[in-house]
Design a protein around this motif. Sequence first.
Motif, PDB file in Angstrom:
ATOM      1  N   GLU A  96      -3.789   5.803   4.829  1.00  0.00           N
ATOM      2  CA  GLU A  96      -5.089   5.966   4.171  1.00  0.00           C
ATOM      3  C   GLU A  96      -4.902   6.243   2.692  1.00  0.00           C
ATOM      4  OE1 GLU A  96      -8.109   8.711   5.711  1.00  0.00           O
ATOM      5  OE2 GLU A  96      -7.260   8.273   7.696  1.00  0.00           O
ATOM      6  N   GLY A  97      -5.803   5.675   1.909  1.00  0.00           N
ATOM      7  CA  GLY A  97      -5.768   5.949   0.475  1.00  0.00           C
ATOM      8  C   GLY A  97      -4.848   5.018  -0.293  1.00  0.00           C
ATOM      9  N   LEU A  98      -4.233   4.079   0.416  1.00  0.00           N
ATOM     10  CA  LEU A  98      -3.304   3.165  -0.255  1.00  0.00           C
ATOM     11  C   LEU A  98      -3.853   1.735  -0.162  1.00  0.00           C
ATOM     12  CD1 LEU A  98      -0.559   3.548  -1.646  1.00  0.00           C
ATOM     13  CD2 LEU A  98       0.547   3.020   0.522  1.00  0.00           C
ATOM     14  N   THR A  99      -4.082   1.104  -1.283  1.00  0.00           N
ATOM     15  CA  THR A  99      -4.512  -0.299  -1.300  1.00  0.00           C
ATOM     16  C   THR A  99      -3.268  -1.179  -1.333  1.00  0.00           C
ATOM     17  OG1 THR A  99      -6.414   0.370  -2.607  1.00  0.00           O
ATOM     18  CG2 THR A  99      -5.921  -1.999  -2.518  1.00  0.00           C
ATOM     19  N   THR A 100      -3.205  -2.127  -0.422  1.00  0.00           N
ATOM     20  CA  THR A 100      -2.016  -2.986  -0.380  1.00  0.00           C
ATOM     21  C   THR A 100      -2.330  -4.368  -0.944  1.00  0.00           C
ATOM     22  OG1 THR A 100      -2.548  -3.674   1.862  1.00  0.00           O
ATOM     23  CG2 THR A 100      -0.987  -1.868   1.627  1.00  0.00           C
ATOM     24  N   TYR A 101      -1.406  -4.855  -1.749  1.00  0.00           N
ATOM     25  CA  TYR A 101      -1.457  -6.225  -2.253  1.00  0.00           C
ATOM     26  C   TYR A 101      -0.223  -6.934  -1.738  1.00  0.00           C
ATOM     27  CZ  TYR A 101      -4.803  -4.233  -5.575  1.00  0.00           C
ATOM     28  OH  TYR A 101      -5.871  -3.593  -6.140  1.00  0.00           O
ATOM     29  N   ARG A 102      -0.341  -8.234  -1.497  1.00  0.00           N
ATOM     30  CA  ARG A 102       0.827  -8.984  -1.061  1.00  0.00           C
ATOM     31  C   ARG A 102       1.135 -10.104  -2.048  1.00  0.00           C
ATOM     32  NH1 ARG A 102      -2.689  -8.718   3.238  1.00  0.00           N
ATOM     33  NH2 ARG A 102      -3.303  -7.150   1.713  1.00  0.00           N
ATOM     34  N   GLN A 103       2.395 -10.382  -2.263  1.00  0.00           N
ATOM     35  CA  GLN A 103       2.830 -11.462  -3.160  1.00  0.00           C
ATOM     36  C   GLN A 103       4.201 -11.918  -2.664  1.00  0.00           C
ATOM     37  OE1 GLN A 103       3.621 -14.155  -5.126  1.00  0.00           O
ATOM     38  NE2 GLN A 103       1.968 -13.391  -6.446  1.00  0.00           N
ATOM     39  N   ILE A 104       4.281 -13.215  -2.361  1.00  0.00           N
ATOM     40  CA  ILE A 104       5.513 -13.745  -1.763  1.00  0.00           C
ATOM     41  C   ILE A 104       6.707 -13.659  -2.707  1.00  0.00           C
ATOM     42  CG2 ILE A 104       6.606 -15.889  -0.978  1.00  0.00           C
ATOM     43  CD1 ILE A 104       3.898 -16.605   0.266  1.00  0.00           C
ATOM     44  N   ASP A 105       6.495 -14.014  -3.976  1.00  0.00           N
ATOM     45  CA  ASP A 105       7.587 -14.046  -4.947  1.00  0.00           C
ATOM     46  C   ASP A 105       7.745 -12.657  -5.578  1.00  0.00           C
ATOM     47  OD1 ASP A 105       9.147 -14.276  -7.243  1.00  0.00           O
ATOM     48  OD2 ASP A 105       8.435 -16.296  -7.688  1.00  0.00           O
ATOM     49  N   GLU A 106       8.927 -12.065  -5.417  1.00  0.00           N
ATOM     50  CA  GLU A 106       9.134 -10.707  -5.921  1.00  0.00           C
ATOM     51  C   GLU A 106       9.020 -10.623  -7.448  1.00  0.00           C
ATOM     52  OE1 GLU A 106      11.176 -12.068  -3.685  1.00  0.00           O
ATOM     53  OE2 GLU A 106      10.935 -10.825  -1.900  1.00  0.00           O
ATOM     54  N   ARG A 107       9.415 -11.697  -8.129  1.00  0.00           N
ATOM     55  CA  ARG A 107       9.286 -11.628  -9.595  1.00  0.00           C
ATOM     56  C   ARG A 107       7.817 -11.504  -9.981  1.00  0.00           C
ATOM     57  NH1 ARG A 107      11.405 -16.273 -13.726  1.00  0.00           N
ATOM     58  NH2 ARG A 107      10.111 -17.541 -12.366  1.00  0.00           N
ATOM     59  N   SER A 108       6.983 -12.337  -9.345  1.00  0.00           N
ATOM     60  CA  SER A 108       5.545 -12.259  -9.608  1.00  0.00           C
ATOM     61  C   SER A 108       4.981 -10.923  -9.143  1.00  0.00           C
ATOM     62  CB  SER A 108       4.820 -13.395  -8.892  1.00  0.00           C
ATOM     63  OG  SER A 108       5.398 -14.629  -9.241  1.00  0.00           O
ATOM     64  N   ALA A 109       5.441 -10.472  -7.990  1.00  0.00           N
ATOM     65  CA  ALA A 109       4.973  -9.196  -7.445  1.00  0.00           C
ATOM     66  C   ALA A 109       5.183  -8.079  -8.465  1.00  0.00           C
ATOM     67  CB  ALA A 109       5.711  -8.876  -6.155  1.00  0.00           C
ATOM     68  N   ALA A 110       6.365  -8.067  -9.077  1.00  0.00           N
ATOM     69  CA  ALA A 110       6.697  -6.992 -10.002  1.00  0.00           C
ATOM     70  C   ALA A 110       5.859  -7.079 -11.278  1.00  0.00           C
ATOM     71  CB  ALA A 110       8.189  -7.035 -10.334  1.00  0.00           C
ATOM     72  N   TYR A 111       5.666  -8.303 -11.757  1.00  0.00           N
ATOM     73  CA  TYR A 111       4.846  -8.451 -12.965  1.00  0.00           C
ATOM     74  C   TYR A 111       3.386  -8.124 -12.660  1.00  0.00           C
ATOM     75  CZ  TYR A 111       8.337 -10.290 -16.213  1.00  0.00           C
ATOM     76  OH  TYR A 111       9.395 -10.416 -17.069  1.00  0.00           O
ATOM     77  N   PHE A 112       2.947  -8.405 -11.414  1.00  0.00           N
ATOM     78  CA  PHE A 112       1.593  -8.057 -10.997  1.00  0.00           C
ATOM     79  C   PHE A 112       1.438  -6.528 -10.955  1.00  0.00           C
ATOM     80  CE2 PHE A 112      -1.180  -6.861  -7.414  1.00  0.00           C
ATOM     81  CZ  PHE A 112      -2.386  -7.418  -7.831  1.00  0.00           C
ATOM     82  N   ALA A 113       2.430  -5.875 -10.377  1.00  0.00           N
ATOM     83  CA  ALA A 113       2.404  -4.406 -10.297  1.00  0.00           C
ATOM     84  C   ALA A 113       2.392  -3.793 -11.697  1.00  0.00           C
ATOM     85  CB  ALA A 113       3.615  -3.906  -9.514  1.00  0.00           C
ATOM     86  N   LEU A 114       3.113  -4.413 -12.602  1.00  0.00           N
ATOM     87  CA  LEU A 114       3.155  -3.952 -13.993  1.00  0.00           C
ATOM     88  C   LEU A 114       1.748  -3.974 -14.604  1.00  0.00           C
ATOM     89  CD1 LEU A 114       5.425  -3.537 -16.426  1.00  0.00           C
ATOM     90  CD2 LEU A 114       4.633  -5.807 -17.040  1.00  0.00           C
ATOM     91  N   GLY A 115       1.026  -5.068 -14.343  1.00  0.00           N
ATOM     92  CA  GLY A 115      -0.335  -5.173 -14.854  1.00  0.00           C
ATOM     93  C   GLY A 115      -1.242  -4.112 -14.243  1.00  0.00           C
ATOM     94  N   LEU A 116      -1.113  -3.944 -12.914  1.00  0.00           N
ATOM     95  CA  LEU A 116      -1.885  -2.922 -12.205  1.00  0.00           C
ATOM     96  C   LEU A 116      -1.655  -1.535 -12.824  1.00  0.00           C
ATOM     97  CD1 LEU A 116      -1.498  -3.260  -8.301  1.00  0.00           C
ATOM     98  CD2 LEU A 116      -3.639  -3.055  -9.582  1.00  0.00           C
TER      99      LEU A 116
END
Lengths: 566, 566
Positions: free
Chosen positions: A45-65
């Motif tokens: 609870e309290g955790l929003t999950t996002y999914r992204q297949i490519d880890e490089r994109s995932a990390a850059y997405f997390a950076l933006g977040l």
Amino acid sequence: MTNRKALTEYVSAFTHSLVEQGVSDVVISPGSRSTPLAYACMKQEGLTTYRQIDERSAAYFALGLAKASGKPVMLLCTSGTAAANYFPAIVEAFYARVPLLVVTADRPHELREVGAPQAINQVNIFGSHVKWATDLPMPETENQLAFLTRHLHRSVQNATSEPRGPVHLNVPFREPLRIDLEQDYVSNHEIAHLGGERSLNAESRTFLQQLLKKEKGLLIVGEQTQNMPKEFWTFIEKLDWPVLADPLSNVRGNVPQSAKSLIIDSYDALLKSERFKDVVKPDAVIRVGPPPVSKPLSLFLAAVKPETYVVFDESSMLRDPQSVATHHIQAAEKNLWQLPVENKSPNAYREKWTQASHLYWQVVERHCQDELDEGVLAKVLFDRLDHCDLIVSSSMPIRDVDTYFQTTERDIMLYANRGANGIDGVVSTAFGVQAAKKRPAYLYIGDLAFLHDMNGLIASKMQETDLTIVIMNNDGGGIFSYLPQSQEELYFEELFGTPTGLKFSDAANMYDAQYLSAETAEQFAAALDEPKTKPVKMIEVFTNRENNVTTHRKLWSRFDEELAKR
Amino acid sequence: MTNRKALTEYVSAFTHSLVEQGVSDVVISPGSRSTPLAYACMKQEGLTTYRQIDERSAAYFALGLAKASGKPVMLLCTSGTAAANYFPAIVEAFYARVPLLVVTADRPHELREVGAPQAINQVNIFGSHVKWATDLPMPETENQLAFLTRHLHRSVQNATSEPRGPVHLNVPFREPLRIDLEQDYVSNHEIAHLGGERSLNAESRTFLQQLLKKEKGLLIVGEQTQNMPKEFWTFIEKLDWPVLADPLSNVRGNVPQSAKSLIIDSYDALLKSERFKDVVKPDAVIRVGPPPVSKPLSLFLAAVKPETYVVFDESSMLRDPQSVATHHIQAAEKNLWQLPVENKSPNAYREKWTQASHLYWQVVERHCQDELDEGVLAKVLFDRLDHCDLIVSSSMPIRDVDTYFQTTERDIMLYANRGANGIDGVVSTAFGVQAAKKRPAYLYIGDLAFLHDMNGLIASKMQETDLTIVIMNNDGGGIFSYLPQSQEELYFEELFGTPTGLKFSDAANMYDAQYLSAETAEQFAAALDEPKTKPVKMIEVFTNRENNVTTHRKLWSRFDEELAKR
């Protein structure tokens, strides 16, 4: 506890703890090894999950977040090159100062570097581009949850303190990787983080002011390398809690007469008594400085588990090896002395400690008349010191100080190397302390530690100094005689006793030091009183290792008997 | 040389050298900082260039190229996260053992870690997932091309030797980044790499067999820790080249009578004479083992620049600080002794060396009668040793051996720590050598080095030993008296002389060692002849630092005069 239960608890504690600390987003890249944490994230609870297949994109997405929300974001991937794909965004986050909690699942140790699939060396894989990295333990045993949550606490603190940045947590999992989705998790391992950077925030102030009203409270003072400010003494006199003063706290020396009954210098001995421990359980504990040397004190606290145990520590690395602390205040301890506190003197709880301490020192007096051991000899030294500094080596000498150094108004400060507790380099450190303080210094050291840094004596040839070295020569590693393995005669002397048969008069000659030796308290006192004729005066005291152990134990049982009579 | 010219030469040498060593493909990702190398790649004959915008894809593409071609592939990118994008493929290449030369352009040092754009910490950025990493010098000065090409040579060797893998070269460039595309590059800095892993390939054998026919050849033997095999002695007798034997070569002791005239033990002194250097220029040099201690020898080789200078070195790290070698044979040196060689004895060139050496030892004899210095005393020791091992400390003692240790049939082996040339730990190493060899050992050591590891003496209390320690006590760092700064009186004694005024009889007492001292050659001889009564016998020889320098210089000029008379 079954493996699955332990696994489920571990990953539940993991996500729960992050949410408690303000993490609300996680970016997951699919993979097998990370399965347990992935499920825990979905369930949390309290955790929003996002999914992204490519880890490089995932990390850059997390950076933006993270950049836009201002909050630390968790990244989760499986083992292998998945982790390496995070690297570009981690480098960016490091230099852009964006908080990321990079969690990489890993193979267990037995599958590393043996050619197992997707097993690469993930330990410190991001090198100098993360603020901190750790390789967590496998979820296998009980009792590791407190350690885990503290490490997560540290990770978030580290990522979010200025300059902010990425932190790497490598988490090994062994198969099977399925968790029990029905299993409930009740958090009871959380530590509260209060207070800001250098000064206290409002939340901390309110919390502490409430706490300071309690009667059954203990203030523990660990190592301090500078004298306490005046505010400290005013504060403790009003507070009227027992102040457990570590040998290196430097509040056993330079003590105002009015504060003497507050400083408990004998707790290491007192807390060896079951009788005493039973009657002094505290409701609240506050510690400043690193954990004290005393093992009885740490055992006492671990057993009592005080409802509130506040530790002041400016670092995100909370020094609390037993995981007993309930609150971490990451701020300078001087803030504490500045808090308003009602005068609750005389405090009955504190008086219990003062009386026991008084009794202890009476027992010590008699003990010193009847017995002869290193501690008794040490007391001869301690009682004479004034307007000087005392440097003590690790191992037995620091413990002798704990047992025999009595609170005093005399002007004396203590120093030791307790960062890593090494026996190396102590002689040189003593010369360094003396060079800074420019007044007489005393070094109290065992024979092995002295031998280790005998080369340090050459400092006396290179610069002005004023050092008296007291060597307790028991021909080897005295402290090992107190350990369980000393019961096993086979190999003990070769491995632990390390007797060298060395005497140090030759060393004194070589470095042109004044040399005296002693075997009794009278001889030692005379040697100390002998005028100093050279920059370095060396007093070698010959003692007996086995005798030290038996007389120490005699002192403690004698005190326990006296206590029983009250 | 203008900056642009230096830059153009540097990058031209870079690509040229890689092509020479069999690199035929480069994958370039566009970027600004890598501009000079990108242009050089385009211009370079024999190099096929591929372009790929995304560095992650570029690296995986290069991996496929290298895997299928079996050849190392170069990657080139600009500074910043570009490098981090290579990481996944580098990790894959490391575990899959695929050779990649990963070249990342970088900012110059003054733009690192100051917030400049695209400047991240690229030094060792791939951590333990590359076989080797280096941060190359900026293209700024002349004379660095030889260093550069050797480093590229090492990179390719490292990437392509089993287990193969990626290697990282970080190359800083300072603006302006334009090279001169018209500028021609003539390679004259290449080193030939011959020969395979443990044994020689056909190319190396043919090359060496031709070389061994030359008359004016030198065989240089650096440190050897095991005795040479019989084949060595047969080989050098037929070859009849002068064998320049480093003090640690262990071919100055245990020398068969028939080989004595071949071993040149005096080259350190001979090559101080300009007169002598002029007449002994070699056409070919072969070296086995690390570079010798002798500075005159290395200056001689750097000045002569022999047409062919072959170095046997099993490592891709070629030990050749002056960049004089022309051929690197990465194979065990024992292969050399097994090559067929025609008997060319007597060789006039070798006889020149033998005669000069003979003359040198005559001069030494007379010198030893007239003078007294550490070297003269050392010779008293060296001439007595048999059936034993001699350990020498760095700094002056090893140089005394170079000057005064004469080739002998006596059974004696020499050891020293020359990996990093430290003065630390020599006493302990001597005990270690003795424990392995189980026969009498001698340690020849200066006072500072002895002081540094005096603690090592405790070994004599823990185990059986048979060690004689000869301490040359000149009260401080003797070697500094030979350096240019000794001319500057201000601060010299404080900074370099480090006089301690220590005498070591007390150390001997402390560790229960036999102790003798000496100031003259006669006293020293008597002390050596005195029967050994303890596991450790210590002989302290008091000498004079200034005197050592002047008499050493006297010896060399005396020899030069004698040579002139011939």
